[in-house]
Design a protein around this motif. Structure first.
Motif, PDB file in Angstrom:
ATOM      1  N   LYS A 167       0.849  -1.194   0.000  1.00  0.00           N
ATOM      2  CA  LYS A 167       0.000   0.000   0.000  1.00  0.00           C
ATOM      3  C   LYS A 167       0.882   1.241   0.000  1.00  0.00           C
ATOM      4  CE  LYS A 167      -4.136   1.945   0.510  1.00  0.00           C
ATOM      5  NZ  LYS A 167      -5.256   1.747  -0.416  1.00  0.00           N
ATOM      6  N   LYS A 168       0.899   1.974  -1.086  1.00  0.00           N
ATOM      7  CA  LYS A 168       1.714   3.178  -1.213  1.00  0.00           C
ATOM      8  C   LYS A 168       0.949   4.371  -0.647  1.00  0.00           C
ATOM      9  CE  LYS A 168       4.917   0.956  -3.532  1.00  0.00           C
ATOM     10  NZ  LYS A 168       6.257   0.697  -2.965  1.00  0.00           N
ATOM     11  N   ILE A 169       1.615   5.133   0.218  1.00  0.00           N
ATOM     12  CA  ILE A 169       0.952   6.289   0.819  1.00  0.00           C
ATOM     13  C   ILE A 169       1.830   7.534   0.670  1.00  0.00           C
ATOM     14  CG2 ILE A 169      -0.303   4.884   2.482  1.00  0.00           C
ATOM     15  CD1 ILE A 169       1.675   5.825   4.631  1.00  0.00           C
ATOM     16  N   VAL A 185      -3.823   4.554   5.202  1.00  0.00           N
ATOM     17  CA  VAL A 185      -4.243   3.324   4.520  1.00  0.00           C
ATOM     18  C   VAL A 185      -5.736   3.069   4.702  1.00  0.00           C
ATOM     19  CG1 VAL A 185      -1.958   2.289   4.749  1.00  0.00           C
ATOM     20  CG2 VAL A 185      -3.704   1.793   6.479  1.00  0.00           C
ATOM     21  N   GLY A 186      -6.411   3.956   5.431  1.00  0.00           N
ATOM     22  CA  GLY A 186      -7.848   3.790   5.623  1.00  0.00           C
ATOM     23  C   GLY A 186      -8.211   2.778   6.684  1.00  0.00           C
ATOM     24  N   ASP A 234       6.707  -0.938   5.079  1.00  0.00           N
ATOM     25  CA  ASP A 234       8.115  -0.557   5.230  1.00  0.00           C
ATOM     26  C   ASP A 234       8.254   0.654   6.144  1.00  0.00           C
ATOM     27  OD1 ASP A 234       8.808  -2.610   3.536  1.00  0.00           O
ATOM     28  OD2 ASP A 234       9.011  -1.345   1.753  1.00  0.00           O
ATOM     29  N   LEU A 235       7.331   1.608   6.034  1.00  0.00           N
ATOM     30  CA  LEU A 235       7.365   2.777   6.910  1.00  0.00           C
ATOM     31  C   LEU A 235       7.153   2.373   8.363  1.00  0.00           C
ATOM     32  CD1 LEU A 235       5.268   5.265   4.745  1.00  0.00           C
ATOM     33  CD2 LEU A 235       7.729   5.428   5.218  1.00  0.00           C
ATOM     34  N   LEU A 236       6.230   1.446   8.597  1.00  0.00           N
ATOM     35  CA  LEU A 236       5.992   0.943   9.947  1.00  0.00           C
ATOM     36  C   LEU A 236       7.260   0.298  10.504  1.00  0.00           C
ATOM     37  CD1 LEU A 236       4.169   0.087  12.342  1.00  0.00           C
ATOM     38  CD2 LEU A 236       3.568  -1.949  11.006  1.00  0.00           C
ATOM     39  N   THR A 237       7.916  -0.524   9.693  1.00  0.00           N
ATOM     40  CA  THR A 237       9.137  -1.205  10.130  1.00  0.00           C
ATOM     41  C   THR A 237      10.225  -0.195  10.482  1.00  0.00           C
ATOM     42  OG1 THR A 237       8.607  -3.128   8.748  1.00  0.00           O
ATOM     43  CG2 THR A 237      10.885  -2.895   9.466  1.00  0.00           C
ATOM     44  N   GLU A 238      10.359   0.862   9.682  1.00  0.00           N
ATOM     45  CA  GLU A 238      11.363   1.884   9.960  1.00  0.00           C
ATOM     46  C   GLU A 238      11.094   2.603  11.276  1.00  0.00           C
ATOM     47  OE1 GLU A 238      11.302   4.402   6.571  1.00  0.00           O
ATOM     48  OE2 GLU A 238      12.262   2.944   5.234  1.00  0.00           O
ATOM     49  N   ASN A 250       6.288   9.581   0.778  1.00  0.00           N
ATOM     50  CA  ASN A 250       6.151  10.011  -0.617  1.00  0.00           C
ATOM     51  C   ASN A 250       6.044   8.775  -1.497  1.00  0.00           C
ATOM     52  OD1 ASN A 250       6.102  11.433  -3.018  1.00  0.00           O
ATOM     53  ND2 ASN A 250       8.306  11.838  -3.039  1.00  0.00           N
ATOM     54  N   SER A 251       4.812   8.271  -1.624  1.00  0.00           N
ATOM     55  CA  SER A 251       4.554   7.034  -2.372  1.00  0.00           C
ATOM     56  C   SER A 251       5.398   5.881  -1.833  1.00  0.00           C
ATOM     57  CB  SER A 251       4.831   7.237  -3.869  1.00  0.00           C
ATOM     58  OG  SER A 251       3.928   8.177  -4.422  1.00  0.00           O
ATOM     59  N   ASP A 252       5.478   5.786  -0.510  1.00  0.00           N
ATOM     60  CA  ASP A 252       6.242   4.735   0.158  1.00  0.00           C
ATOM     61  C   ASP A 252       5.320   3.625   0.637  1.00  0.00           C
ATOM     62  OD1 ASP A 252       8.860   6.004   0.041  1.00  0.00           O
ATOM     63  OD2 ASP A 252       8.054   7.448   1.477  1.00  0.00           O
TER      64      ASP A 252
END
Length: 251
Positions: free
Chosen positions: A130-132, A153-154, A180-184, A174-176
């Motif tokens: 899911k890109k956000i 992500v709704g 992966d963002l959660l893991t970071e 930025n379209s990430d």
């Protein structure tokens, strides 16, 4: 309520598990016992979160779960991503074990093996791929930023987020990939922080201080002992002195 586990599938996606064919407990085959797991993808404290997984096999001798069978009352409802609910009753108390969605649904139609193999994932999988994109945030704690990811992500289900012990100077997406963002963010927070989907479907985040602050970590949950009780093996005193112990060993 009788003790034991129950498995249900919301075939028609109406939010309950009480319709025809939705309680599948009696059809679970012993050869394909229910397995599920969640937490981390390995035992290391810095390992990323694991998407919860579940798998089991159903007997399909009457072709109830065959989508092509016009006589099946659920034929028109069998579809991917149906909700799965696993619960267990112990001493009349109901405990949720896992919620998820069907990922694979494989029908075996051999004469001697009419079954259905089902695998599923919990809702943490909704973040994968899911890109956000978000605005830029300054000096926010990790818990706040994880909440922003869920909003992006709704996420509409329940959430239980610690505030977080780490302040992130600047953060944006930025379209990430949301997972992966959660893991970071978990790596920024540091061990033993963790994110997972609780058995009742709640998205749960615990920061690196949770084991120092939460009652579940501060209060003993169970006691184990090596001291024998009256229900254990009988006393074998007397061996080496010509005796046989209290259980007539050798007698």
């Amino acid at each position: 309520m009788a003790d034991g586990y129950t498995i249900a599938i919301d075939w028609d996606n109406d939010g309950d598990y009480t319709d025809t064919g939705e309680t599948v407990t009696d059809d679970v085959l012993q050869r394909g016992v229910v397995t599920f797991q969640y937490g981390r993808d390995s035992s290391r404290a810095l390992s990323p979160p694991r998407v919860g997984a579940i798998g089991f096999t159903l007997c399909n001798a009457d072709r109830l779960y065959s989508p092509e069978n016009p006589d099946s009352p659920i034929a028109n409802d069998v579809a991917p991503a149906a909700r799965i609910l696993v619960e267990e009753t112990i001493d009349s108390t109901l405990y949720p074990l896992m919620t998820g969605r069907i990922d694979t649904f494989a029908v075996t139609a051999r004469r001697g093996d009419r079954s259905v193999q089902i695998t599923g994932f919990d809702d943490l999988s909704l973040l994968r791929g899911k890109k956000i994109t978000t605005e830029m945030y300054a000096a926010q704690r990790t818990g706040t930023l994880i909440g922003i990811i869920l909003d992006a992500v709704g996420w509409s289900a329940a959430r239980d987020l610690d505030v977080g012990a780490t302040h992130v100077p600047w953060w944006w997406a930025n379209s990430d990939d949301a997972f992966d963002l959660l893991t970071e963010l978990l790596r920024s927070e540091g061990p033993p922080s963790i994110a997972f989907i609780a058995p009742d479907g709640t998205f749960t985040y615990r920061d690196r201080h949770h084991r120092l602050l939460r009652a579940a970590s501060l209060t003993s949950q169970a006691t184990y002992t090596s001291t024998r009780t009256g229900l254990d093996c009988c006393d074998t005193g007397g061996f080496g002195e010509g005796g046989f112990g209290e259980c007539d060993y050798g007698g």
